[in-house]
Design a protein around this motif. Structure first.
Motif, PDB file in Angstrom:
ATOM      1  N   VAL A 191       6.567  14.190  -5.301  1.00  0.00           N
ATOM      2  CA  VAL A 191       7.543  13.509  -4.464  1.00  0.00           C
ATOM      3  C   VAL A 191       7.380  13.781  -3.017  1.00  0.00           C
ATOM      4  CG1 VAL A 191       9.972  12.852  -3.928  1.00  0.00           C
ATOM      5  CG2 VAL A 191       9.402  13.096  -6.349  1.00  0.00           C
ATOM      6  N   LEU A 192       7.378  14.833  -2.793  1.00  0.00           N
ATOM      7  CA  LEU A 192       7.030  15.319  -1.188  1.00  0.00           C
ATOM      8  C   LEU A 192       5.694  14.990  -0.871  1.00  0.00           C
ATOM      9  CD1 LEU A 192       8.396  19.031  -1.076  1.00  0.00           C
ATOM     10  CD2 LEU A 192       9.637  16.886  -0.493  1.00  0.00           C
ATOM     11  N   GLY A 193       4.818  14.939  -1.519  1.00  0.00           N
ATOM     12  CA  GLY A 193       3.508  14.687  -1.169  1.00  0.00           C
ATOM     13  C   GLY A 193       3.396  12.852  -0.973  1.00  0.00           C
ATOM     14  N   GLY A 194       4.291  12.393  -1.780  1.00  0.00           N
ATOM     15  CA  GLY A 194       4.354  10.723  -1.567  1.00  0.00           C
ATOM     16  C   GLY A 194       5.120  10.472  -0.454  1.00  0.00           C
ATOM     17  N   CYS A 251      13.599   8.620  -7.531  1.00  0.00           N
ATOM     18  CA  CYS A 251      13.413   8.940  -6.335  1.00  0.00           C
ATOM     19  C   CYS A 251      12.384   8.572  -5.660  1.00  0.00           C
ATOM     20  CB  CYS A 251      13.825  10.335  -6.025  1.00  0.00           C
ATOM     21  SG  CYS A 251      15.451  10.944  -6.180  1.00  0.00           S
ATOM     22  N   LEU A 252      11.263   8.488  -6.534  1.00  0.00           N
ATOM     23  CA  LEU A 252      10.010   8.264  -5.994  1.00  0.00           C
ATOM     24  C   LEU A 252       9.882   6.733  -5.877  1.00  0.00           C
ATOM     25  CD1 LEU A 252       7.225   9.384  -4.900  1.00  0.00           C
ATOM     26  CD2 LEU A 252       6.427   9.355  -7.256  1.00  0.00           C
ATOM     27  N   LEU A 253      10.341   5.952  -7.047  1.00  0.00           N
ATOM     28  CA  LEU A 253      10.577   4.689  -6.902  1.00  0.00           C
ATOM     29  C   LEU A 253      11.413   4.318  -5.935  1.00  0.00           C
ATOM     30  CD1 LEU A 253      11.035   4.127 -10.842  1.00  0.00           C
ATOM     31  CD2 LEU A 253       8.889   3.451  -9.529  1.00  0.00           C
ATOM     32  N   VAL A 254      12.493   4.659  -5.533  1.00  0.00           N
ATOM     33  CA  VAL A 254      13.340   4.543  -4.341  1.00  0.00           C
ATOM     34  C   VAL A 254      12.346   4.547  -3.071  1.00  0.00           C
ATOM     35  CG1 VAL A 254      15.510   4.827  -3.119  1.00  0.00           C
ATOM     36  CG2 VAL A 254      15.424   4.739  -5.652  1.00  0.00           C
ATOM     37  N   LEU A 255      11.687   5.571  -2.784  1.00  0.00           N
ATOM     38  CA  LEU A 255      11.065   5.948  -1.928  1.00  0.00           C
ATOM     39  C   LEU A 255       9.868   4.736  -1.669  1.00  0.00           C
ATOM     40  CD1 LEU A 255      10.861   9.768  -1.831  1.00  0.00           C
ATOM     41  CD2 LEU A 255      11.667   8.220  -0.157  1.00  0.00           C
ATOM     42  N   SER A 256       9.339   4.505  -2.865  1.00  0.00           N
ATOM     43  CA  SER A 256       8.108   3.510  -2.687  1.00  0.00           C
ATOM     44  C   SER A 256       8.690   1.925  -2.440  1.00  0.00           C
ATOM     45  CB  SER A 256       7.366   3.530  -4.102  1.00  0.00           C
ATOM     46  OG  SER A 256       6.778   5.044  -4.114  1.00  0.00           O
ATOM     47  N   MET A 257       9.765   1.491  -3.147  1.00  0.00           N
ATOM     48  CA  MET A 257      10.161   0.313  -3.106  1.00  0.00           C
ATOM     49  C   MET A 257      11.103   0.101  -1.690  1.00  0.00           C
ATOM     50  SD  MET A 257      10.873  -1.048  -7.130  1.00  0.00           S
ATOM     51  CE  MET A 257      11.917   0.511  -7.129  1.00  0.00           C
ATOM     52  N   GLY A 258      12.057   0.974  -1.568  1.00  0.00           N
ATOM     53  CA  GLY A 258      12.833   1.039  -0.480  1.00  0.00           C
ATOM     54  C   GLY A 258      12.434   1.251   0.788  1.00  0.00           C
ATOM     55  N   LEU A 316       0.851  -1.113  -0.037  1.00  0.00           N
ATOM     56  CA  LEU A 316       0.056   0.068   0.208  1.00  0.00           C
ATOM     57  C   LEU A 316       0.922   1.229   0.120  1.00  0.00           C
ATOM     58  CD1 LEU A 316      -2.696  -1.143   2.532  1.00  0.00           C
ATOM     59  CD2 LEU A 316      -2.971  -0.825  -0.203  1.00  0.00           C
ATOM     60  N   THR A 317       1.984   1.218   0.954  1.00  0.00           N
ATOM     61  CA  THR A 317       2.687   2.351   0.800  1.00  0.00           C
ATOM     62  C   THR A 317       3.519   2.475  -0.779  1.00  0.00           C
ATOM     63  OG1 THR A 317       4.486   1.069   1.753  1.00  0.00           O
ATOM     64  CG2 THR A 317       3.152   2.379   3.211  1.00  0.00           C
ATOM     65  N   THR A 318       3.892   1.477  -1.222  1.00  0.00           N
ATOM     66  CA  THR A 318       4.495   1.406  -2.627  1.00  0.00           C
ATOM     67  C   THR A 318       3.408   1.916  -3.552  1.00  0.00           C
ATOM     68  OG1 THR A 318       5.805  -0.325  -2.288  1.00  0.00           O
ATOM     69  CG2 THR A 318       5.547   0.404  -4.610  1.00  0.00           C
ATOM     70  N   VAL A 319       2.138   1.787  -3.875  1.00  0.00           N
ATOM     71  CA  VAL A 319       1.076   2.050  -4.374  1.00  0.00           C
ATOM     72  C   VAL A 319       0.848   3.736  -4.089  1.00  0.00           C
ATOM     73  CG1 VAL A 319      -1.268   2.053  -5.111  1.00  0.00           C
ATOM     74  CG2 VAL A 319      -0.022   0.040  -4.768  1.00  0.00           C
ATOM     75  N   ALA A 320       0.888   4.091  -2.821  1.00  0.00           N
ATOM     76  CA  ALA A 320       0.683   5.450  -2.245  1.00  0.00           C
ATOM     77  C   ALA A 320       1.746   6.419  -2.665  1.00  0.00           C
ATOM     78  CB  ALA A 320       0.348   5.514  -0.683  1.00  0.00           C
ATOM     79  N   GLY A 321       2.653   6.094  -2.852  1.00  0.00           N
ATOM     80  CA  GLY A 321       3.894   6.927  -3.148  1.00  0.00           C
ATOM     81  C   GLY A 321       3.908   6.854  -4.745  1.00  0.00           C
ATOM     82  N   LEU A 322       3.495   5.937  -5.540  1.00  0.00           N
ATOM     83  CA  LEU A 322       3.648   6.124  -6.956  1.00  0.00           C
ATOM     84  C   LEU A 322       2.409   6.640  -7.368  1.00  0.00           C
ATOM     85  CD1 LEU A 322       5.256   2.804  -7.972  1.00  0.00           C
ATOM     86  CD2 LEU A 322       6.327   4.879  -7.953  1.00  0.00           C
ATOM     87  N   ALA A 323       1.369   6.739  -6.612  1.00  0.00           N
ATOM     88  CA  ALA A 323      -0.010   7.319  -6.864  1.00  0.00           C
ATOM     89  C   ALA A 323       0.031   8.715  -7.215  1.00  0.00           C
ATOM     90  CB  ALA A 323      -1.159   6.981  -6.024  1.00  0.00           C
ATOM     91  N   GLY A 324       1.026   9.474  -6.615  1.00  0.00           N
ATOM     92  CA  GLY A 324       1.135  10.778  -6.746  1.00  0.00           C
ATOM     93  C   GLY A 324       1.390  11.184  -8.302  1.00  0.00           C
TER      94      GLY A 324
END
Length: 448
Positions: A310-313, A364-371, A11-19
């Motif tokens: 990215v900040l929103g994610g 960076c958004l991918l790293v935040l979402s997956m990492g 869910l956090t991965t989806v939420a991060g990329l949904a932005g």
């Protein structure tokens, strides 16, 4: 037992990329939709399709046991010597402090596309023989009808003549040598007819230069005859000159949806684009269009918007972790390693002399979402005796497969794919290395 952690990670991965779905750039929206659907389907498959095919008794392999023991030894060493464990995050912070101030974003789309030199040379050769001017640079003179557009075209041509004299460009091509506005034609015609001495004076000059003056009798008769109607575009287009002048006239639709006529002037050898734009910008109905500058401005707005996405994610991911753990400390522990990893990967881009673009922010958004998932999985097992060590083995496998996948993109000759692959692979690898930082931060939280 592991379903809550899997669900939170997905869910956090989806939420991060949904932005990215809020972006006005179609490609970003497609990434958001594809990622959200793909991760959701992967979660569903993991929860309900994988378990029936798993054996009831799983015997760890020798490699699995060795990796788990090695991770356990490392965890014990970090617990015994906290200063040693803090060296990695401190080093990452130092890299960020040194590299990020030198990070320069480039909004020129041409930098994101690698063009074959042979094709580029052939393109220049073809354009030099058939093009009406420089690609992507022209002047538009617009009006509600042909006459209004031609009046604006006359003004634009006068300004372009002045620009050539001022050295702002080499030359231009417009319809003005073939067609002027009806108003200009009448004014020129009146000047000729009002000068009663024009015909005798012209004949005298012609005779002095050796011409037979009687051969220019039709010109004298034309001046004495009533004025003819001004030439219009329809008549010119129907003549043998039609194919020659057709590229100069277009019909456009303005923002209100109204159809307008526009005459184009193609410029060549622009030396001072700013001065040329300023000169033409004061003319009513005249617009100077530079495709490269226009796309650069649009791309810059996309990049600035992506930064806020990215900040929103990050904020959404933090709030979801906060809802799960009911602790600001644990929520921070879940997000901090991935956030530090993404910033460090950007710092490395700057330190290696690279230029950042929109794809670096997407990475960076991918790293935040997956990492961020790595820290979540560790926090879920933080109370188990061997939970963190065995979890790190699974995280290691996930990290290696992700780094290999995006590492292939980093080897691409295409600059955009190379940027996406480099930052994502480096960032995910750093997220794995920094994931134990979440357990260090979690010590400040109250025990469950």
């Amino acid at each position: 037992h592991i379903r809550p952690g899997l669900a939170l990670g997905a869910l956090t991965t989806v939420a991060g990329l949904a932005g990215l779905g809020a972006s006005t750039l179609p490609g970003m929206r497609e990434i958001a939709v594809f990622s959200a659907v793909g991760v959701g389907a992967s979660l569903a498959a993991t929860l309900w399709l994988v378990p029936p095919f798993m054996p009831e008794g799983v015997v760890p392999t020798a490699a699995h046991r060795w990796l788990a023991r090695t991770q356990a030894v490392l965890f014990e060493a970090v617990r015994a010597r906290p200063l040693v464990g803090s060296l990695l995050p401190i080093g990452a912070l130092v890299l960020c402090a040194v590299g990020l101030p030198h990070l320069a974003f480039v909004d020129d789309l041409r930098r994101m596309n690698e063009i074959d030199p042979a094709l580029a040379a052939e393109d220049r050769l073809v354009r030099s023989r058939v093009a009406q001017g420089e690609a992507g640079r022209f002047v538009m003179a617009m009006g509600e009808d042909d006459e209004a557009a031609l009046v604006a075209s006359d003004r634009a041509s006068a300004a372009l003549e002045a620009a050539v004299a001022a050295g702002e460009l080499t030359r231009y091509r417009a319809i003005t040598p073939f067609l002027r506005s009806a108003r200009t034609q009448r004014e020129v015609d009146a000047v000729f007819r009002d000068d009663r001495e024009l015909a005798p004076r012209l004949e005298a000059v012609l005779e002095r230069e050796g011409f037979v003056a009687s051969m220019f009798g039709p010109f004298r008769e034309a001046l004495a005859a009533p004025a003819t109607a001004p030439l219009d575009h329809a008549t010119l287009a129907a003549s043998s000159l039609g194919p020659l002048v057709s590229p100069f006239r277009v019909e456009v639709t303005d923002r209100s949806g109204a159809r307008r006529v526009a005459y184009l002037a193609f410029v060549e050898g622009v030396r001072d684009a700013e001065a040329l734009a300023a000169r033409l910008g004061t003319l009513e109905g005249v617009r100077y269009f530079d495709q490269a500058r226009y796309l650069e401005g649009a791309y810059r707005s996309f990049r600035e918007r992506a930064f806020f996405l990215v900040l929103g994610g990050v904020l959404v991911v933090f709030l979801m972790c906060l809802a799960r753990y009911r602790s600001v400390v644990l929520a921070t522990a879940a997000v901090a390693p991935a956030l530090l990893a993404s910033l460090t990967s950007l710092a490395l881009v700057a330190l290696l002399g690279g230029e950042a673009n929109l794809m670096h922010l997407v990475a960076c958004l991918l790293v935040l979402s997956m990492g961020e998932d790595y820290a979540v999985f560790l926090l879920e097992e933080r109370d188990a005796k061997e939970g963190p060590a065995t979890t790190m083995v699974g995280i290691l496998l996930a990290c290696v497969t992700t780094v290999l996948s995006f590492g292939l993109l980093a080897m691409s000759a295409h600059p955009a794919l190379r940027a996406l692959g480099f930052v994502t692979s480096v960032g995910v690898g750093l997220a794995f290395v920094l994931a134990p930082l979440s357990l260090v931060l979690a010590r400040a939280a109250r025990p469950r």
